[in-house]
Write a protein that holds these residues in place. Structure first.
Motif, PDB file in Angstrom:
ATOM      1  N   THR A 103     -70.032 -20.732 -70.933  1.00  0.00           N
ATOM      2  CA  THR A 103     -71.023 -21.347 -71.936  1.00  0.00           C
ATOM      3  C   THR A 103     -71.847 -22.491 -71.383  1.00  0.00           C
ATOM      4  O   THR A 103     -70.994 -23.474 -71.187  1.00  0.00           O
ATOM      5  CB  THR A 103     -70.699 -21.260 -73.308  1.00  0.00           C
ATOM      6  N   ALA A 104     -73.135 -22.562 -71.540  1.00  0.00           N
ATOM      7  CA  ALA A 104     -73.817 -23.883 -71.027  1.00  0.00           C
ATOM      8  C   ALA A 104     -74.869 -24.185 -72.093  1.00  0.00           C
ATOM      9  O   ALA A 104     -75.504 -23.199 -72.584  1.00  0.00           O
ATOM     10  CB  ALA A 104     -74.502 -23.842 -69.783  1.00  0.00           C
ATOM     11  N   TRP A 105     -74.925 -25.377 -72.405  1.00  0.00           N
ATOM     12  CA  TRP A 105     -76.252 -25.911 -73.088  1.00  0.00           C
ATOM     13  C   TRP A 105     -77.192 -26.660 -72.202  1.00  0.00           C
ATOM     14  O   TRP A 105     -76.834 -27.290 -71.601  1.00  0.00           O
ATOM     15  CB  TRP A 105     -75.541 -27.006 -74.114  1.00  0.00           C
ATOM     16  N   GLY A 127     -81.278 -35.922 -64.566  1.00  0.00           N
ATOM     17  CA  GLY A 127     -79.958 -35.688 -65.139  1.00  0.00           C
ATOM     18  C   GLY A 127     -78.747 -35.222 -64.241  1.00  0.00           C
ATOM     19  O   GLY A 127     -78.970 -35.180 -63.169  1.00  0.00           O
ATOM     20  N   GLY A 128     -77.636 -34.720 -64.970  1.00  0.00           N
ATOM     21  CA  GLY A 128     -76.620 -34.011 -64.453  1.00  0.00           C
ATOM     22  C   GLY A 128     -75.800 -33.220 -65.398  1.00  0.00           C
ATOM     23  O   GLY A 128     -76.169 -33.356 -66.532  1.00  0.00           O
ATOM     24  N   LEU A 167     -75.821 -30.118 -69.923  1.00  0.00           N
ATOM     25  CA  LEU A 167     -76.747 -30.827 -69.308  1.00  0.00           C
ATOM     26  C   LEU A 167     -76.926 -32.424 -69.956  1.00  0.00           C
ATOM     27  O   LEU A 167     -77.265 -32.081 -71.256  1.00  0.00           O
ATOM     28  CB  LEU A 167     -78.224 -30.004 -69.203  1.00  0.00           C
ATOM     29  N   VAL A 168     -76.930 -33.486 -69.272  1.00  0.00           N
ATOM     30  CA  VAL A 168     -77.071 -34.750 -69.903  1.00  0.00           C
ATOM     31  C   VAL A 168     -77.898 -35.462 -68.949  1.00  0.00           C
ATOM     32  O   VAL A 168     -77.639 -35.528 -67.879  1.00  0.00           O
ATOM     33  CB  VAL A 168     -75.708 -35.312 -70.160  1.00  0.00           C
ATOM     34  N   GLU A 169     -78.865 -36.192 -69.562  1.00  0.00           N
ATOM     35  CA  GLU A 169     -79.697 -36.977 -68.906  1.00  0.00           C
ATOM     36  C   GLU A 169     -79.164 -38.191 -68.174  1.00  0.00           C
ATOM     37  O   GLU A 169     -78.240 -38.587 -68.796  1.00  0.00           O
ATOM     38  CB  GLU A 169     -80.934 -37.310 -69.624  1.00  0.00           C
TER      39      GLU A 169
END
Length: 433
Positions: free
Chosen positions: A41-43, A310-311, A98-100
């Motif tokens: 799962t990914a957000w 982001g990364g 995902l986080v900026e």
């Protein structure tokens, strides 16, 4: 008494579920269903969702036992849910998020056990594949906690027809002083403002000016750096543009987009990702656009800066951490995948090997045939690191207040000094003097 016993049993069940939900399996095997498949799962949000969904199609060809479910839940919703889940010990978090860049260090500082140490999984072997500033943003104390993804090398998107009407040549603009004089000519000849800015609610131009000088809200040690002479200089430059009536004061993002489409500004200083917005929102202006590097603060100064990017991070509570790591390692380091993300979704890659692709030497028709991607790629190696810290949002708030004060008549150094004092009170950090 029976009710009390039932309550005790119920509380025991809840505690067991919480412990099971919080347990980390990041160093062991991956959870598989009865068919032997792992569903990750990914957000993520916006175009990033499409890039992930395209990438898994390629990945599944060699890894048919892995599936991916991407939840597009909106940027701010991602952070709300992520913070809530981390505070609860990892309950309800995905395998990938995902986080900026401006939030990575803050999350790791606030939740030091909340994410998988990717260096321990082997990602340190890829360090030479990314520019230094992206590595700095993805690492905490020398270890990777995020896999570098997209970046925002900056530039001045400009309308060719407006420049031509004013008799201004983009290649003659090397410094902000040059751009100030060019802006005056453009305003005099065409009536068009030099650039847009939400003067009282956002500070992207200030951030880029800081970054190109190797400065930011905080220094490398985490001290408040708003009183740095470089910050004062950046503010003063903006004031000169405002005093010459060269800034169009817009209302947030939508105001910038409207000014882009209606031709009421000659340039838009932004990250490479703004390409997609121009192409989408100003379709009838194809061929009328160009890009030139951000002007230097002084002659011969650095013209490279970053805005955005982001990364990808893996929560430590993931039961599929091994499979998540392998997929995201592929996503982050596969050249073809990164080119796909750029060409199809406008996500500028951080992967150095992507810059050798033919697309970076091809002219872009919408931009008059200019090789804009090579311009942005050449910039990546020269971008200094911005130090965000976990207090970035507070610093952003105070920097915007300082900018507003300056535009309302305060001197730049006094506005920044006051902002630094307020930020010290809010964060208990020292001011770099």
């Amino acid at each position: 008494m029976k009710r009390m016993k039932k309550l005790v049993v119920l509380m025991g069940i809840i505690a067991t579920l919480i412990i099971a939900g919080c347990s980390s399996n990041s160093s062991g095997g991956d959870g598989k269903d009865k068919d032997g498949k792992v569903t990750l799962t990914a957000w993520a949000w916006n175009v990033n969702v499409g890039a992930l969904n395209e990438a898994i199609k390629t990945y599944e060809k060699e890894n048919p036992d892995v599936k991916l479910k991407v939840e597009d839940i909106g940027r701010l919703d991602v952070y709300d849910k992520l913070s809530t889940g981390l505070a609860a010990g990892g309950v309800g978090l995905p395998d990938i998020v995902l986080v900026e860049d401006d939030r990575i260090h803050g999350y790791v500082e606030a939740f030091p056990d909340g994410f998988v140490n990717l260096s321990e999984k082997g990602f340190k072997d890829h360090e030479d594949k990314f520019p230094s500033f992206k590595n700095d943003l993805a690492q905490v104390d020398g270890d990777y906690y995020a896999m570098p993804f997209d970046a925002g090398p900056s530039g001045m998107f400009y309308r060719r027809s407006i420049f031509e009407e004013a008799g201004v040549k983009a290649e003659d603009i090397e410094t902000w002083d040059d751009f100030l004089e060019a802006g005056k000519t453009i305003k005099d000849k065409t009536g068009v403002a030099a650039m847009p800015l939400d003067m009282f609610k956002d500070d992207p131009t200030f951030r880029m000016m800081l970054n190109q000088q190797g400065a930011f809200y905080f220094d490398e040690k985490g001290n408040i750096d708003l009183t740095n002479p470089k910050a004062v200089k950046a503010m003063e430059i903006q004031k000169e543009f405002a005093d010459a009536d060269l800034i169009k004061n817009v209302d947030g993002w939508n105001g910038t987009v409207s000014a882009t489409a209606d031709g009421s500004v000659a340039t838009i200083p932004f990250g490479a990702w703004y390409y997609g917005t121009i192409v989408d929102q100003a379709k009838d202006t194809s061929g009328d656009w160009g890009v030139f590097p951000l002007p230097a603060i002084e002659e011969g100064g650095n013209r490279a800066a970053n805005l955005g990017g982001g990364g990808w991070m893996i929560p430590a509570s993931s039961k599929n951490a091994d499979a998540a790591y392998k997929f995201m390692e592929f996503f982050s380091t596969d050249t073809d995948t990164q080119i796909m993300a750029m060409e199809d979704y406008g996500l500028f890659p951080s992967l150095n090997t992507a810059y050798d692709s033919e697309v970076f030497t091809e002219g872009v028709e919408f931009f008059g045939g200019q090789e804009i991607w090579s311009l942005f790629a050449d910039e990546m190696k020269d971008i200094p690191t911005a130090y965000y810290t976990k207090d970035y949002s507070l610093a952003l708030d105070e920097a915007i207040k300082a900018q507003a004060d300056m535009f309302n008549g305060a001197k730049a150094d006094k506005a920044l000094e006051d902002a630094a004092k307020r930020l010290k009170d809010r964060t208990k950090r020292d001011i770099n003097n």
